[in-house]
Write an enzyme that holds these catalytic residues in place. Structure first.
Site, mmCIF file in Angstrom:
data_model
loop_
_atom_site.group_PDB
_atom_site.id
_atom_site.type_symbol
_atom_site.label_atom_id
_atom_site.label_comp_id
_atom_site.label_asym_id
_atom_site.label_seq_id
_atom_site.Cartn_x
_atom_site.Cartn_y
_atom_site.Cartn_z
ATOM 1 N N ASP A 141 57.054 16.232 63.473
ATOM 2 C CA ASP A 141 57.816 17.027 62.513
ATOM 3 C C ASP A 141 57.957 18.454 63.060
ATOM 4 O O ASP A 141 57.003 19.032 63.570
ATOM 5 C CB ASP A 141 57.084 17.042 61.158
ATOM 6 C CG ASP A 141 57.981 17.499 60.022
ATOM 7 O OD1 ASP A 141 58.267 16.677 59.137
ATOM 8 O OD2 ASP A 141 58.412 18.672 60.030
ATOM 9 N N ASN A 143 58.569 10.540 50.716
ATOM 10 C CA ASN A 143 59.271 11.220 49.635
ATOM 11 C C ASN A 143 60.572 10.475 49.386
ATOM 12 O O ASN A 143 61.284 10.128 50.333
ATOM 13 C CB ASN A 143 59.575 12.671 50.036
ATOM 14 C CG ASN A 143 58.308 13.476 50.246
ATOM 15 O OD1 ASN A 143 57.326 13.299 49.536
ATOM 16 N ND2 ASN A 143 58.312 14.357 51.233
ATOM 17 N N GLN A 180 62.739 14.567 48.680
ATOM 18 C CA GLN A 180 63.254 14.058 49.960
ATOM 19 C C GLN A 180 64.406 14.969 50.385
ATOM 20 O O GLN A 180 65.346 15.194 49.619
ATOM 21 C CB GLN A 180 63.754 12.624 49.778
ATOM 22 C CG GLN A 180 64.296 12.013 51.067
ATOM 23 C CD GLN A 180 64.788 10.588 50.874
ATOM 24 O OE1 GLN A 180 64.829 10.067 49.749
ATOM 25 N NE2 GLN A 180 65.155 9.948 51.971
ATOM 26 N N HIS A 188 61.854 7.869 55.866
ATOM 27 C CA HIS A 188 60.857 8.252 56.864
ATOM 28 C C HIS A 188 59.494 8.318 56.210
ATOM 29 O O HIS A 188 59.354 8.733 55.063
ATOM 30 C CB HIS A 188 61.205 9.603 57.507
ATOM 31 C CG HIS A 188 61.520 10.689 56.535
ATOM 32 N ND1 HIS A 188 62.725 10.753 55.862
ATOM 33 C CD2 HIS A 188 60.795 11.752 56.103
ATOM 34 C CE1 HIS A 188 62.723 11.804 55.065
ATOM 35 N NE2 HIS A 188 61.561 12.425 55.182
ATOM 36 N N HIS A 238 55.910 10.118 56.500
ATOM 37 C CA HIS A 238 55.153 11.214 57.100
ATOM 38 C C HIS A 238 53.734 10.710 57.353
ATOM 39 O O HIS A 238 53.104 10.152 56.446
ATOM 40 C CB HIS A 238 55.024 12.399 56.129
ATOM 41 C CG HIS A 238 56.301 13.048 55.722
ATOM 42 N ND1 HIS A 238 56.712 14.267 56.217
ATOM 43 C CD2 HIS A 238 57.251 12.669 54.835
ATOM 44 C CE1 HIS A 238 57.859 14.616 55.654
ATOM 45 N NE2 HIS A 238 58.210 13.658 54.809
HETATM 46 P P1 AMP Z 1 61.395 15.019 53.534
HETATM 47 O O1 AMP Z 1 61.296 16.313 52.803
HETATM 48 O O2 AMP Z 1 60.378 14.019 53.119
HETATM 49 O O3 AMP Z 1 62.793 14.464 53.519
HETATM 50 O O4 AMP Z 1 61.015 15.347 55.041
HETATM 51 C C1 AMP Z 1 61.916 15.721 56.021
HETATM 52 C C2 AMP Z 1 61.112 16.262 57.163
HETATM 53 O O5 AMP Z 1 61.918 16.320 58.326
HETATM 54 C C3 AMP Z 1 60.562 17.682 56.936
HETATM 55 O O6 AMP Z 1 59.150 17.645 57.013
HETATM 56 C C4 AMP Z 1 61.186 18.476 58.076
HETATM 57 O O7 AMP Z 1 60.325 19.441 58.594
HETATM 58 C C5 AMP Z 1 61.500 17.400 59.094
HETATM 59 N N1 AMP Z 1 62.567 17.696 60.023
HETATM 60 C C6 AMP Z 1 63.780 18.208 59.754
HETATM 61 N N2 AMP Z 1 64.520 18.302 60.877
HETATM 62 C C7 AMP Z 1 63.740 17.831 61.880
HETATM 63 C C8 AMP Z 1 63.921 17.666 63.291
HETATM 64 N N3 AMP Z 1 65.062 18.022 63.899
HETATM 65 N N4 AMP Z 1 62.915 17.154 64.017
HETATM 66 C C9 AMP Z 1 61.742 16.813 63.414
HETATM 67 N N5 AMP Z 1 61.514 16.926 62.091
HETATM 68 C C10 AMP Z 1 62.498 17.435 61.337
#
Ligand code: AMP
Length: 114
Positions: free
Chosen positions: A30, A87, A94, A100, A102
């Protein structure tokens, strides 16, 4: 369907710090880690959110979770423990509309989650 940042990571059009990849899943770090270890696992077959799994093949769903467990193990998180978070939707906060998981570890987690 709108292309998300994770579609672009899968396609290789934007970079990621990959930790594992096979025919079913991709796991990468992340960019905004919330724990010393924070890895995202995505299925290669796109699902928008967790609820979409209700109509998917059991084996496909099973493989996603088995591979996420293998990633956690490969990261060396099993001994101390870790958290797996999915999420889903607005109340779940989300932010990327591509399913995805985590995997968070390397520190003590709290409960309840915020
Ligand atoms: P969510 O809030 O559960 O949808 O999580 C999305 C996650 O994606 C967040 O923890 C972000 O920090 C992560 N994220 C967003 N863009 C990227 C990226 N380019 N590479 C890796 N993680 C990312």
């Amino acid at each position: 369907m709108e292309e998300t940042i994770f579609d672009k990571i899968l396609a290789g059009t934007i970079p990621s710090a990959k930790v594992y990849e096979d025919e079913d899943v991709l796991a990468f770090r992340d960019v905004n880690p919330q724990a010393p270890t924070h890895v995202l696992v995505i299925p290669k077959k796109r699902a928008v959110n967790f609820t979409e799994l209700k109509d998917r093949d059991e084996e496909e769903v099973g493989r996603f979770f088995q591979k996420a467990a293998r990633v956690a193990d490969k990261l060396g998180l099993d001994e101390e423990g870790y958290r797996v978070v999915i999420n889903s939707g607005r109340h779940g906060q989300q932010t990327v509309a591509y399913l995805h998981a985590h995997i968070l570890g390397g520190r003590q987690m709290n409960w309840p989650p915020g």
